[in-house]
Enzyme design. Structure first.
Site, PDB file in Angstrom:
ATOM      1  N   ASP A 416      56.941  11.760  47.015  1.00  0.00           N
ATOM      2  CA  ASP A 416      58.264  11.391  46.523  1.00  0.00           C
ATOM      3  C   ASP A 416      58.137  10.770  45.137  1.00  0.00           C
ATOM      4  O   ASP A 416      57.247  11.143  44.375  1.00  0.00           O
ATOM      5  CB  ASP A 416      58.915  10.409  47.515  1.00  0.00           C
ATOM      6  CG  ASP A 416      60.417  10.585  47.622  1.00  0.00           C
ATOM      7  OD1 ASP A 416      61.105  10.275  46.637  1.00  0.00           O
ATOM      8  OD2 ASP A 416      60.901  11.025  48.675  1.00  0.00           O
ATOM      9  N   HIS A 474      64.054   6.493  44.911  1.00  0.00           N
ATOM     10  CA  HIS A 474      64.280   7.293  46.119  1.00  0.00           C
ATOM     11  C   HIS A 474      63.148   7.128  47.131  1.00  0.00           C
ATOM     12  O   HIS A 474      63.383   6.960  48.333  1.00  0.00           O
ATOM     13  CB  HIS A 474      64.408   8.755  45.677  1.00  0.00           C
ATOM     14  CG  HIS A 474      64.645   9.746  46.753  1.00  0.00           C
ATOM     15  ND1 HIS A 474      63.618  10.412  47.389  1.00  0.00           N
ATOM     16  CD2 HIS A 474      65.781  10.227  47.299  1.00  0.00           C
ATOM     17  CE1 HIS A 474      64.117  11.255  48.281  1.00  0.00           C
ATOM     18  NE2 HIS A 474      65.434  11.172  48.253  1.00  0.00           N
ATOM     19  N   SER A 672      67.697  13.654  52.624  1.00  0.00           N
ATOM     20  CA  SER A 672      66.545  12.810  52.281  1.00  0.00           C
ATOM     21  C   SER A 672      66.404  11.650  53.246  1.00  0.00           C
ATOM     22  O   SER A 672      65.297  11.172  53.501  1.00  0.00           O
ATOM     23  CB  SER A 672      66.697  12.243  50.861  1.00  0.00           C
ATOM     24  OG  SER A 672      66.115  13.073  49.910  1.00  0.00           O
TER      25      SER A 672
END
Length: 758
Positions: A416, A474, A672
């Site tokens: 990520d 994120h 996600s």
């Protein structure tokens, strides 16, 4: 959005979907993909930047903790780049290729039924003596990734690079030969590949010390350099030299032990951002793939003047050579956060309470003391009783029934944006193992360099000229859901697995992540290939992943190189979990959610319905909580997003509603957010049954599900022409969702479990 505009959007959506249903056949994939993009573009638009303030006046257990342990971000970020996401971006003049006819990489050992098969046991002894990596950053030095065995030291670094210049052909051929010799030297000095023969006696690992079991697991994952890969890459370089000569270009080619090559062609010009909307000219190396190909490969002047056209022609020319298994652009993947839909947008269901597999209140004795726990509907038992949520995934019930909150012997790699290593709930966590920064391009790295041992997330803001855009952080939010945060510590949130080993692998940076970096990140995470240290030595992942989480997405059929990487790691025993994607389209048109050998995860809301934004289809394996921020179906006066770790600004105190400048927790939504729930579930199942194979874990996961009712998998008939109306509903049809609903309460209690985790 007005009723008229909503109807227009639905009409366009229906027309485009009808067109898609009429297009079939492998020879029309490009047309089918373009129709899929039209459908996604016709989906209802999302909005951003609305502040969430809670003025609820009710008794709340979070009142007893300091504000910093409970404050929550009050804004939803915009799309990472502000650019349309229905057409993929790619790195200009960066190409991924693999020569044809290379057999799968060999290994030096194999673990089967608890036994280690190995040709040379000296390798195991050396693996036990591997020294720690030098130069690891302070934040990752808790248990550093390991340096390679002494016999794994190639002369030109771990990934030989060849500079190809048609104007200096003799020197280029010399570099090809030097790189070939470097790989041959490595191949000759490495241990012998495993050859299963009757005379090969296995070593039982059942009673072996933990250190020996870990060393065996590491060496069984590692790929060896093969003669086939060496020769194929040598010959492919010669073909590329001819292609470069045709287009008057030069390039640098990075070789690999498994045969995948990354070609960086010289000379990129401005493409994606114009001077008016880009404050950072370094962003000009990205382009949107319009699917135009190479209309005239003989128009050299036009190709020289247009780097996007040059990329297209270079790819087409290499494909036509017949030398390669695949050649493709270096696509840019995005995270799978989703912006908040308008309050009047259509949902997937009716908003009514669906039936569930279990509605009897559960006496969930295991309750974390994290102050924001009550807001984590996604972790609650599934049901409509007190302390339950219709969209809950049953984590709390699993902790209670199984007596297990995880195990530090289970490894989950999060590929990520990296982690915010200074986040208080992460800095204090014992669950973080050393990771790696795989972002190779300093322009995307945003940290001043390329690949290194520091997986810290410095931010990924792409274009500051886009209103409302911000760093996403994120990976921190995703990892927090799995278990990166310290759980049951009286601060913030709880993860799905309280005890787990998280390996952060940074592959997304500014504006997203290159396919070439993601491929390497997946292989490194699983322990197949080493990273390269500052001194050119090999640095292997000391904690090969049992589970790899990919909360990323690309609106494109699964790229061949990505499928190659996924196949490589799943063949060695890793489970790959992927977000299905947020384009409201069949996940077959998305990657990695549409790739083979992944657990593709769609997003559910607090009612257990598939969300309005989630991808769907036969390729979806399971639905897990992803959140739907515009809704409050549990009536707690808060958005039904997924609450997890993420340092933010412009926050609020959920107790008083007062503004707070900075905080460490945020609601987000998207597939996600759904994928890490499944990764956490797999980590718990692995902790429950440490000897389970990857196939057995997946079977256990899919058995831990509930069927969906028609209305939980529904959509407006006008949005899905040709589907079957649901009797008794108002214009709703059965939607081709795929998958069942994650519910860990369905996992049978293990007879051999003593409880407690570790």
């Amino acid at each position: 959005m007005s009723n008229q505009s909503t109807k227009s959007a639905r009409l366009l959506f229906g027309v485009a979907l009808t067109g898609l249903l009429l297009v079939s056949g492998c020879d029309r994939q490009s047309e089918r993909l373009e129709r899929a993009r039209e459908i996604a573009d016709a989906s209802l638009k999302q909005i951003t930047g609305e502040t969430i303030v809670d003025h609820a006046d009710k008794k709340d257990p979070m009142r007893s903790v300091p504000v910093e342990a409970r404050a929550i971000a009050g804004k939803v970020i915009s799309d990472i780049s502000g650019q349309p996401t229905n057409k993929p971006a790619f790195a200009v003049l960066s190409v991924i290729a693999k020569p044809a006819d290379i057999p799968p990489a060999e290994t030096m050992a194999e673990i089967d039924d608890g036994n280690l098969y190995i040709e040379d046991e000296a390798v195991l002894a050396e693996a036990l003596d591997e020294p720690p990596a030098a130069g690891a950053s302070e934040t990752t030095a808790r248990a550093p990734a390991s340096r390679s065995l002494e016999l794994f030291q190639p002369e030109m670094g771990i990934a030989p690079r060849v500079k190809l210049d048609p104007k200096a052909r003799e020197q280029s051929m010399q570099q090809i030969e030097e790189a070939t010799r470097a790989l041959e030297t490595t191949a000759q000095s490495q241990p012998a590949p495993l050859k299963r023969t009757r005379s090969l006696q296995p070593r039982s690992l059942e009673a072996a010390p933990a250190e020996e079991q870990l060393a065996a697991r590491k060496i069984a994952r590692r790929s060896l350099v093969t003669r086939d890969a060496i020769v194929a890459q040598r010959d492919a370089n010669a073909v590329m030299l001819d292609t470069l000569a045709k287009y008057k270009m030069n390039a640098e080619v990075t070789l690999s032990r498994e045969g995948q090559m990354v070609i960086q062609v010289a000379g990129a010009g401005p493409t994606l951002f114009s001077p008016e909307d880009a404050k950072d000219p370094s962003l000009s190396f990205l382009a949107i793939d319009e699917g135009n190909g190479c209309p005239d490969p003989n128009d050299i002047a036009a190709i020289e003047a247009d780097p996007v056209l040059a990329t297209n022609c270079f790819v087409d020319d290499l494909r036509a050579s017949g030398q390669f298994e695949y050649v493709e652009k270096d696509f840019i993947f995005e995270n799978q956060f989703i912006r908040r839909p308008p309050s009047d947008s259509s949902t997937t269901g009716t908003g009514t309470t669906p039936s569930t597999g279990s509605t009897t209140p559960v006496n969930a004795e295991v309750t974390p003391n994290d102050p924001l726990w009550d807001l984590q509907w996604d972790m609650k038992p599934r049901g409509s009783g007190a302390g339950q949520s219709l969209g809950g995934a049953g984590f709390q019930e699993f902790w209670t029934k199984q007596g297990i909150e995880g195990s530090s012997d289970v490894v989950v790699a999060v590929v990520d944006t990296g982690l915010q290593m200074t986040h208080p709930d992460i800095a204090a966590s014992a669950n973080i193992a050393p990771g790696w920064d795989m972002v190779s391009d300093p322009r995307m790295g945003n940290d001043g360099d390329g690949r290194d041992a520091d997986p810290n997330d410095p931010g990924d803001l792409c274009n500051p000229a886009v209103p409302g855009s911000a760093d996403s952080f994120h990976g921190t939010h995703v990892a927090g859901t799995i278990g990166a945060a310290a759980s049951n510590n009286g601060a913030g949130v709880a993860g799905g697995a309280w005890n787990v080993k998280i390996v952060p692998v940074r592959a997304l940076g500014k504006c997203g992540g290159r396919l070439s970096d993601i491929n390497d990140a997946i292989r490194w995470a699983a322990g197949l290939i080493p990273a390269e240290g500052e001194d050119g030595s090999e640095v292997w992942n000391d904690n090969p992943a049992d589970i790899i989480n990919l909360s990323i997405g690309l609106f494109e059929y699964c790229p061949a190189s990505l499928q190659d990487a996924i196949d490589s790691v799943t063949d060695r025993g890793a489970v790959v979990v992927s977000a299905a994607g947020n384009a409201r389209i069949d996940t077959a048109y998305y990657a990695p959610g549409g790739c083979d050998n992944v657990i593709s995860v769609a997003a559910g809301n607090a009612l257990g319905e598939i969300t309005a934004y989630s991808n769907f289809g036969d390729g979806v394996d399971i639905l897990a909580p992803g959140g739907e921020m515009a809704r409050d179906d549990d009536n707690d006066s808060r958005p039904d997003g997924i609450l997890s770790t993420k340092a933010s600004s412009d926050c609020y105190d959920p107790v008083t509603g007062e503004a707070v400048q900075d905080c460490y927790y945020a609601y987000e939504q998207g597939t996600s957010m759904a994928a890490p729930h499944v990764s956490a579930a797999l980590a718990l199942l692995k902790a429950r049954d440490p000897e389970a194979t990857s196939d057995e874990l997946v079977s256990e996961l899919l058995a831990a599900t509930d069927p969906r009712t028609d209305l939980q998998c529904a959509g407006l008939c006008s949005d899905y022409p040709g589907t079957t109306p649901i009797e008794g509903s108002d214009g709703m049809c059965r939607r081709p969702c795929g998958g069942r609903i994650l519910n860990l309460a369905n996992v049978p209690v293990s007879g051999g479990t003593s409880g407690g985790g570790d």
